[in-house]
Design a protein around this motif. Structure first.
Motif, PDB file in Angstrom:
ATOM      1  N   ARG A   1      16.224  -8.651   0.276  1.00 20.92           N
ATOM      2  CA  ARG A   1      16.011  -7.334  -1.058  1.00 20.92           C
ATOM      3  C   ARG A   1      16.255  -8.054  -2.185  1.00 20.92           C
ATOM      4  N   SER A   2      16.769  -9.197  -2.514  1.00 19.27           N
ATOM      5  CA  SER A   2      17.729  -9.780  -3.025  1.00 19.27           C
ATOM      6  C   SER A   2      16.615 -10.791  -3.654  1.00 19.27           C
ATOM      7  N   ASP A   3      15.506 -10.989  -3.052  1.00 22.42           N
ATOM      8  CA  ASP A   3      14.923 -11.955  -3.616  1.00 22.42           C
ATOM      9  C   ASP A   3      12.883 -10.766  -4.077  1.00 22.42           C
ATOM     10  N   SER A   4      13.343 -10.118  -4.071  1.00 25.21           N
ATOM     11  CA  SER A   4      12.001  -8.932  -4.065  1.00 25.21           C
ATOM     12  C   SER A   4      10.943  -9.885  -4.676  1.00 25.21           C
ATOM     13  N   ASP A   5      11.331 -10.582  -6.240  1.00 28.11           N
ATOM     14  CA  ASP A   5      11.006 -11.101  -7.364  1.00 28.11           C
ATOM     15  C   ASP A   5       9.874 -12.394  -6.987  1.00 28.11           C
ATOM     16  N   ALA A   6       9.641 -12.304  -4.981  1.00 28.97           N
ATOM     17  CA  ALA A   6       9.097 -13.734  -4.883  1.00 28.97           C
ATOM     18  C   ALA A   6       8.623 -13.305  -3.568  1.00 28.97           C
ATOM     19  N   LEU A   7       8.910 -11.885  -3.691  1.00 26.18           N
ATOM     20  CA  LEU A   7       7.834 -11.465  -2.051  1.00 26.18           C
ATOM     21  C   LEU A   7       6.453 -10.559  -2.129  1.00 26.18           C
ATOM     22  N   THR A   8       5.939 -11.130  -1.051  1.00 31.96           N
ATOM     23  CA  THR A   8       4.586 -10.868  -1.655  1.00 31.96           C
ATOM     24  C   THR A   8       4.784  -9.380  -1.305  1.00 31.96           C
ATOM     25  N   PRO A   9       3.410  -8.221  -1.978  1.00 28.73           N
ATOM     26  CA  PRO A   9       3.250  -6.687  -2.005  1.00 28.73           C
ATOM     27  C   PRO A   9       3.657  -6.483  -0.808  1.00 28.73           C
ATOM     28  N   LYS A  10       3.389  -6.833   0.668  1.00 36.69           N
ATOM     29  CA  LYS A  10       3.001  -6.507   1.662  1.00 36.69           C
ATOM     30  C   LYS A  10       4.772  -6.640   2.403  1.00 36.69           C
ATOM     31  N   MET A  11       5.405  -7.562   1.653  1.00 33.49           N
ATOM     32  CA  MET A  11       6.657  -7.723   1.963  1.00 33.49           C
ATOM     33  C   MET A  11       7.438  -6.849   1.721  1.00 33.49           C
ATOM     34  N   ARG A  12       7.657  -6.220   0.896  1.00 39.16           N
ATOM     35  CA  ARG A  12       7.990  -5.401  -0.615  1.00 39.16           C
ATOM     36  C   ARG A  12       8.140  -3.585  -0.239  1.00 39.16           C
ATOM     37  N   ALA A  13       6.830  -3.511   0.371  1.00 39.76           N
ATOM     38  CA  ALA A  13       6.105  -2.151   1.066  1.00 39.76           C
ATOM     39  C   ALA A  13       6.627  -2.116   2.335  1.00 39.76           C
ATOM     40  N   LYS A  14       6.953  -3.159   3.364  1.00 41.43           N
ATOM     41  CA  LYS A  14       7.495  -2.782   4.294  1.00 41.43           C
ATOM     42  C   LYS A  14       8.802  -2.937   4.113  1.00 41.43           C
ATOM     43  N   LEU A  15       9.664  -3.323   3.111  1.00 38.41           N
ATOM     44  CA  LEU A  15      10.885  -2.879   2.615  1.00 38.41           C
ATOM     45  C   LEU A  15      11.202  -1.528   2.431  1.00 38.41           C
ATOM     46  N   GLN A  16      10.188  -0.831   1.701  1.00 39.40           N
ATOM     47  CA  GLN A  16      10.557   0.095   0.996  1.00 39.40           C
ATOM     48  C   GLN A  16      10.133   1.185   2.360  1.00 39.40           C
ATOM     49  N   ASP A  17       9.674   0.536   3.353  1.00 39.67           N
ATOM     50  CA  ASP A  17       9.023   1.957   4.380  1.00 39.67           C
ATOM     51  C   ASP A  17      10.091   1.984   5.408  1.00 39.67           C
TER      52      ASP A  17
ATOM     53  N   GLU B   1      12.596   4.940   6.701  1.00 41.06           N
ATOM     54  CA  GLU B   1      12.895   5.010   7.593  1.00 41.06           C
ATOM     55  C   GLU B   1      14.406   5.539   7.770  1.00 41.06           C
ATOM     56  N   PHE B   2      15.208   4.638   7.498  1.00 41.85           N
ATOM     57  CA  PHE B   2      16.388   4.970   7.950  1.00 41.85           C
ATOM     58  C   PHE B   2      16.441   6.781   6.827  1.00 41.85           C
ATOM     59  N   GLU B   3      16.372   7.027   5.790  1.00 41.57           N
ATOM     60  CA  GLU B   3      16.523   8.376   5.283  1.00 41.57           C
ATOM     61  C   GLU B   3      17.115   9.240   6.461  1.00 41.57           C
ATOM     62  N   THR B   4      15.489   8.812   6.922  1.00 39.56           N
ATOM     63  CA  THR B   4      14.615  10.129   8.194  1.00 39.56           C
ATOM     64  C   THR B   4      15.770  10.149   9.044  1.00 39.56           C
ATOM     65  N   LEU B   5      16.520   8.833   9.697  1.00 36.49           N
ATOM     66  CA  LEU B   5      16.543   9.103  10.462  1.00 36.49           C
ATOM     67  C   LEU B   5      18.339   9.242  10.257  1.00 36.49           C
ATOM     68  N   VAL B   6      18.958   9.275   9.796  1.00 38.75           N
ATOM     69  CA  VAL B   6      20.370   9.241   8.635  1.00 38.75           C
ATOM     70  C   VAL B   6      20.328  10.993   8.952  1.00 38.75           C
ATOM     71  N   ARG B   7      19.068  11.886   8.484  1.00 38.64           N
ATOM     72  CA  ARG B   7      18.557  12.554   7.930  1.00 38.64           C
ATOM     73  C   ARG B   7      18.465  13.605   9.567  1.00 38.64           C
ATOM     74  N   VAL B   8      18.140  13.307  10.288  1.00 32.01           N
ATOM     75  CA  VAL B   8      18.187  13.934  11.723  1.00 32.01           C
ATOM     76  C   VAL B   8      19.603  13.968  12.015  1.00 32.01           C
ATOM     77  N   GLY B   9      19.637  12.700  12.200  1.00 27.63           N
ATOM     78  CA  GLY B   9      21.470  12.612  12.119  1.00 27.63           C
ATOM     79  C   GLY B   9      22.192  13.864  11.949  1.00 27.63           C
ATOM     80  N   VAL B  10      22.508  13.801  10.333  1.00 28.40           N
ATOM     81  CA  VAL B  10      23.398  14.897   9.869  1.00 28.40           C
ATOM     82  C   VAL B  10      23.286  16.152  10.484  1.00 28.40           C
ATOM     83  N   ARG B  11      21.374  16.362  10.299  1.00 30.50           N
ATOM     84  CA  ARG B  11      21.231  17.481  10.634  1.00 30.50           C
ATOM     85  C   ARG B  11      21.169  18.593  11.380  1.00 30.50           C
TER      86      ARG B  11
END
Length: 198
Positions: free
Chosen positions: A109-125, A129-139
């Motif tokens: 993430r600290s090198d995001s300006d140099a990453l390919t669109p595929k890498m940036r998309a994976k990091l966003q995915d 997913e982290f948010e979804t999983l934590v949401r399940v845990g809190v719920r």
């Protein structure tokens, strides 16, 4: 050979980031040729995309096992995340506690300006997913009665997810893992005092 290349690349990426890794370094460590690396992965970006995909999937599998486990309390889930993070931290800080980088995704993430669109998309995915999983845990903590019914679930998710996303920065900026463990404990204790049912 492909697996050995991926393992070496992952280690170098965590330590040095996207810009600090080259086929030359990898070929020297593995005592092979750069042509061999090109044969297996085509390019540096092709290799890093594959390494990131594998690392992200392994990490998500572990997070999924923890955050969706209905038998664990929220505290037990956080303790499991801290243990998992400490394990990775100690892998990259084996003989000291200097706050060296230990997470591939945080490092990239600290090198995001140099990453390919595929890498940036994976990091966003992965972030989603982290948010979804934590949401399940809190719920689950609310549904089990561990937290009160009117606990502000989305606000709690934001707090917990941000610790996950910035864990590497916390250990780097403070030069040790203890600060991250303290942050988790302070956040969880505050949540329990404010919204716990016990």
């Amino acid at each position: 050979m492909r697996n050995r290349i991926r393992l070496v690349a992952e280690e170098l990426l965590v330590k040095h980031g996207y810009r600090g890794v080259s086929f030359r370094q990898i070929s020297e460590i593995l005592n092979t040729t750069r042509a061999n690396l090109h044969y297996h992965f085509g390019s540096k970006d092709g290799l890093i995309e594959e390494v990131l995909e594998d690392y992200a999937n392994r990490t998500l599998d572990r997070y999924r096992d923890i955050w969706t486990d209905a038998t664990m309390t929220l505290r037990e889930k956080v303790d499991a995340i801290v243990r998992m993070s400490r394990e990775r931290y100690q892998h990259y800080n084996p003989n000291s506690d200097k706050g060296e980088p230990w997470s591939l995704m945080i490092r990239l993430r600290s090198d995001s300006d140099a990453l390919t669109p595929k890498m940036r998309a994976k990091l966003q995915d992965v972030t989603r997913e982290f948010e979804t999983l934590v949401r399940v845990g809190v719920r689950g903590a609310v549904q089990s009665g561990e937290l009160v019914a009117d606990a502000p679930q989305e606000q709690l998710v934001i707090q917990l997810v941000n610790i996950i996303h910035y864990a590497g920065s916390v250990t780097r900026d403070h030069g040790n893992f203890g600060r991250l463990a303290d942050l988790w404990e302070a956040t969880l204790s505050t949540i329990e005092r404010a919204y716990g049912t016990k």
